[in-house]
Design an enzyme around this catalytic site. Structure first.
Site, PDB file in Angstrom:
ATOM      1  N   HIS A  95       0.826  -1.210   0.000  1.00  0.00           N
ATOM      2  CA  HIS A  95       0.000   0.000   0.000  1.00  0.00           C
ATOM      3  C   HIS A  95       0.859   1.258   0.000  1.00  0.00           C
ATOM      4  CE1 HIS A  95      -4.315  -1.145   1.355  1.00  0.00           C
ATOM      5  NE2 HIS A  95      -3.777  -2.156   0.681  1.00  0.00           N
ATOM      6  N   GLU A 126      -6.197  -0.745  -6.029  1.00  0.00           N
ATOM      7  CA  GLU A 126      -7.235   0.095  -5.431  1.00  0.00           C
ATOM      8  C   GLU A 126      -6.896   1.562  -5.664  1.00  0.00           C
ATOM      9  OE1 GLU A 126      -5.218  -1.531  -2.897  1.00  0.00           O
ATOM     10  OE2 GLU A 126      -6.242  -3.461  -2.882  1.00  0.00           O
ATOM     11  N   ASN A 158      -4.377   3.590  -3.376  1.00  0.00           N
ATOM     12  CA  ASN A 158      -2.927   3.583  -3.535  1.00  0.00           C
ATOM     13  C   ASN A 158      -2.456   4.058  -4.902  1.00  0.00           C
ATOM     14  OD1 ASN A 158      -2.501   2.150  -0.939  1.00  0.00           O
ATOM     15  ND2 ASN A 158      -3.572   0.500  -2.002  1.00  0.00           N
ATOM     16  N   SER A 206     -11.671 -12.059  -8.538  1.00  0.00           N
ATOM     17  CA  SER A 206     -12.947 -11.963  -7.829  1.00  0.00           C
ATOM     18  C   SER A 206     -14.130 -12.278  -8.734  1.00  0.00           C
ATOM     19  CB  SER A 206     -13.122 -10.562  -7.237  1.00  0.00           C
ATOM     20  OG  SER A 206     -13.074  -9.579  -8.268  1.00  0.00           O
TER      21      SER A 206
END
Length: 325
Positions: A37, A106, A109, A172
């Site tokens: 991150h 994401e 970050n 996912s």
């Protein structure tokens, strides 16, 4: 079944993360996995050191335990050429103990470098191109690449291990599971969804399947849940929220309605090993064979001792329901 320990780089500084990794090796874990991150999820967590430096220090301080990123985004904040070089170097320094976990990232970050954060379908196309570039560079020699989103010009990674690191791709849904099967060596996920592993296998994926299992150890369940609520309530928001919010303050606002009971439902909390076994069983039943214990409790050393005494054998002996004993 292999069992890993999650190093929460958003919740601890670099020295403490290295200390925990050494302790995890002593406790008998097979590998440690670290989040990569730039920001923590919440300001209250208060940390976010550079994961690759931490991993290098862990490699120097340990001798047996595996190392993994969980996960690195090789498209925006990093160019895949840099990730290919970093992973090769870490594999050499660790004696081949490193697994490169990658994903689409994401906004939290990736937006920091000012290049924008694309829509999800574009992120998946970018990830495909990044994996192709990494594979090219790991094959040796000079390479160029001219993709729709990413480019490489006359580049070579000079220090390559005899065998490239295992490449685990976060998935996912159907698109990402197919990508993991096609260009990865392993699957990485955070939810106990059988369709993820099934889709990976049906697409030709034959490698190990990694999953993070939410846990929070403390001498009593409420103490554990309160600690997890303070630092890890973001985990119950779901991936569509987790991938899109830009800063810790946004995650703080998005999680104001999360309560202790929500944490008790989502995490294995407290001192009862059966809670942890039941939580892990969901992931085993979904087809995962690499379980990452993600402790959000207030006492890392207490959890490590609890794992050594109560969980190690229980988790390693888990089999899918219906499988032969």
């Amino acid at each position: 079944m292999e069992i890993g320990y999650k190093l929460a780089a958003e919740a601890f500084g670099p020295e403490e993360l290295v200390r925990q990794a050494v302790a995890a090796e002593e406790a008998g874990f097979d590998f440690v996995e670290i989040s990569d991150h730039y920001h923590p999820w919440l300001d209250g967590q208060g940390h976010s050191p550079f994961a690759w430096t931490v991993l290098g220090s862990i490699a120097a301080r340990t001798s047996r335990i595996g190392l993994a990123t969980g996960v690195t985004c090789p498209t925006v904040r990093y160019h895949p050429a840099v990730v290919a070089q970093a992973a090769s170097t870490l594999s050499l320094l660790s004696g081949g103990r490193f697994v490169l976990g990658v994903g689409a990232g994401e906004r939290l970050n990736e937006h920091v470098v000012g290049g924008g954060y694309p829509a999800v379908h574009t992120r998946h196309r970018m990830l495909r191109e990044a994996l192709e570039i990494i594979r090219l560079l790991w094959s040796g020699g000079y390479h160029s690449y001219d993709g729709e989103h990413l480019r490489l010009e006359d580049a070579r990674v000079f220090d390559l291990p005899d065998a490239p690191p295992l490449l685990a791709v976060a998935a996912s849904g159907p698109e990402s599971t197919r990508l993991a099967a096609e260009l990865g060596d392993a699957l990485f996920a955070t939810e106990p969804e059988p369709d993820i592993v099934r889709g990976y296998r049906e697409a030709g994926g034959t490698g190990p399947c990694y999953a993070e299992v939410p846990m929070a150890w403390a001498p009593d369940a409420r103490t554990a849940a309160r600690a997890a609520l303070e630092t890890s309530r973001w985990a119950v928001t779901g991936w569509k929220v987790m991938s899109e919010l830009p800063n810790p303050v946004n995650f703080d606002a998005a999680t104001t309605t999360v309560r202790e009971d929500d944490i008790l439902d989502a995490f294995a909390c407290g001192p009862d090993p059966e809670r942890y076994t039941r939580m892990a069983q969901q992931y085993v039943d979904a087809g995962f064979d690499r379980l990452v214990t993600q402790n959000a409790g207030p006492d890392p050393d207490g959890f490590l001792d609890f794992y050594r005494r109560e969980l190690d054998t229980r988790l390693r002996e888990l089999k899918p329901n219906g499988a032969p004993a």
